[in-house]
Design a protein around this motif. Structure first.
Motif, mmCIF file in Angstrom:
data_model
loop_
_atom_site.group_PDB
_atom_site.id
_atom_site.type_symbol
_atom_site.label_atom_id
_atom_site.label_comp_id
_atom_site.label_asym_id
_atom_site.label_seq_id
_atom_site.Cartn_x
_atom_site.Cartn_y
_atom_site.Cartn_z
ATOM 1 N N GLU A 179 5.982 3.324 81.200
ATOM 2 C CA GLU A 179 5.143 4.051 80.016
ATOM 3 C C GLU A 179 5.138 5.207 80.070
ATOM 4 N N VAL A 180 6.167 5.699 80.873
ATOM 5 C CA VAL A 180 6.886 7.415 80.048
ATOM 6 C C VAL A 180 7.415 7.511 78.511
ATOM 7 N N PHE A 181 7.945 6.585 78.112
ATOM 8 C CA PHE A 181 8.191 6.217 76.978
ATOM 9 C C PHE A 181 7.199 6.924 76.214
ATOM 10 N N ASP A 182 6.177 6.208 76.789
ATOM 11 C CA ASP A 182 5.189 6.204 75.146
ATOM 12 C C ASP A 182 4.307 7.652 75.609
ATOM 13 N N TYR A 183 4.163 8.074 77.089
ATOM 14 C CA TYR A 183 4.105 9.730 77.376
ATOM 15 C C TYR A 183 4.599 10.390 75.962
ATOM 16 N N ILE A 184 6.591 10.107 76.075
ATOM 17 C CA ILE A 184 6.880 11.058 75.713
ATOM 18 C C ILE A 184 6.342 11.353 74.167
ATOM 19 N N GLN A 185 6.094 10.270 73.600
ATOM 20 C CA GLN A 185 5.487 10.088 72.592
ATOM 21 C C GLN A 185 4.698 10.544 71.508
ATOM 22 N N GLU A 186 3.856 11.546 72.818
ATOM 23 C CA GLU A 186 2.847 11.962 72.419
ATOM 24 C C GLU A 186 2.918 13.645 72.884
ATOM 25 N N LEU A 187 4.157 14.403 72.870
ATOM 26 C CA LEU A 187 4.199 15.534 72.950
ATOM 27 C C LEU A 187 4.585 16.565 72.135
ATOM 28 N N SER A 188 4.955 17.638 71.876
ATOM 29 C CA SER A 188 5.026 18.146 70.707
ATOM 30 C C SER A 188 5.733 19.720 71.277
ATOM 31 N N PRO A 189 6.110 19.995 70.599
ATOM 32 C CA PRO A 189 7.703 20.576 71.223
ATOM 33 C C PRO A 189 6.173 21.896 71.796
ATOM 34 N N SER A 190 7.286 23.047 72.453
ATOM 35 C CA SER A 190 6.982 24.162 73.825
ATOM 36 C C SER A 190 7.144 25.352 72.596
ATOM 37 N N GLY A 191 6.607 26.292 73.217
ATOM 38 C CA GLY A 191 7.077 27.723 72.334
ATOM 39 C C GLY A 191 8.668 27.662 72.291
ATOM 40 N N ARG A 192 9.649 26.837 73.077
ATOM 41 C CA ARG A 192 10.875 26.586 73.341
ATOM 42 C C ARG A 192 11.514 25.723 71.883
ATOM 43 N N GLY A 193 10.675 25.228 71.606
ATOM 44 C CA GLY A 193 10.885 24.282 70.434
ATOM 45 C C GLY A 193 11.624 23.238 71.257
ATOM 46 N N GLU A 194 11.261 22.507 72.619
ATOM 47 C CA GLU A 194 11.522 21.444 73.223
ATOM 48 C C GLU A 194 10.988 20.727 73.499
ATOM 49 N N LEU A 195 11.074 19.696 73.927
ATOM 50 C CA LEU A 195 9.816 18.219 74.130
ATOM 51 C C LEU A 195 10.229 18.738 76.111
ATOM 52 N N GLU A 196 8.881 19.245 76.494
ATOM 53 C CA GLU A 196 8.921 19.424 78.256
ATOM 54 C C GLU A 196 8.818 18.091 78.766
#
Length: 247
Positions: A179-196
């Motif tokens: 399920e981690v790969f579904d969770y990654i799809q929910e992310l927005s980039p952080s202030g550093r411009g990264e998916l944390e």
């Protein structure tokens, strides 16, 4: 269980050495840094390993490691196009994981403990994720855990906090279900411009399915000049005690 090693990043804290090479190819003891992650996985019975790095470094890793047979493992490779965060790198492991549980290591984490008991605990865990935490003197450099000691769970993780929360940090050793790969799809980039990866772990916390174990031995994030020097000292001391050239 399969293993994934992230070996990308810019290595900015280790310049100027990392202007010409990937930091995971720098020496720790008698071997390149990347060897230690592979050896720790092999020691724990994890032989199928995916290494994720940037295209500019791929030929160096191929030349050094080939298919992993020399180290007794089966290595595959994937490219992370840009240094856009741990979660962005992990997303490239979806096909490799193929719906199964797996363990993720950051290739600059050098540590003493065997992974075997933690993997065994995760295999018995019905669902969710499991992380390994460590008490450190400089928690502000990492993702810091607010612990719920009673239920052996983490209440929240704060990435590089500006005020003190605790001395327990989440190390670069993670165990996930598919399920981690579904969770990654929910992310927005952080202030550093990264998916944390901290954001991924906090989703698991919200679902009440993140467990943790503590590392009891030494642990080093060998991403700075000082910590790389310390990693070399600790590894060489341990090898000298065992009278061996490897862990």
């Amino acid at each position: 269980m399969k293993g994934v090693i992230l070996a990308g990043g810019t290595g900015s804290r280790l310049q100027p050495m990392t202007k010409i090479t990937n930091k995971h190819l720098l020496p720790v003891g008698p071997y390149p840094m990347i060897y230690w992650s592979i050896m720790k996985l092999k020691e724990a019975g994890v032989y199928e390993i995916l290494l994720i790095t940037h295209e500019e470094y791929m030929s160096s890793f191929h030349k050094l490691l080939e298919d992993g047979a020399e180290l007794g493992v089966a290595l595959r490779y994937e490219i992370q196009p840009t240094a856009s965060g741990i979660s962005a790198g992990l997303a490239h492991a979806k096909d490799f994981a193929d719906g199964d549980k797996f363990i993720l290591l950051l290739g600059d984490n050098i540590f003493e403990d065997s992974l075997l008991p933690f993997i065994q605990s995760f295999q018995q865990q019905k669902n969710g994720a499991r992380v390994l935490i460590k008490e450190v003197k400089d928690p502000e450099r990492f993702g810091v855990a607010r612990l719920n000691e009673t239920d052996q769970c983490i209440n929240s993780i704060v990435e590089k906090p500006t005020s003190f929360i605790s001395n327990y940090i989440v190390t670069g050793i993670y165990m996930y279900g598919p399920e981690v790969f579904d969770y990654i799809q929910e992310l927005s980039p952080s202030g550093r411009g990264e998916l944390e990866i901290t954001d991924v772990n906090n989703i698991y916390i919200q679902e009440s399915i993140l467990k943790y174990d503590r590392l009891s031995g030494w642990w080093i994030d060998a991403g700075t000049h000082e910590s790389l020097f310390m990693a070399n000292q600790l590894v060489n001391e341990q090898l000298a005690k065992k009278g061996r050239k490897d862990l």
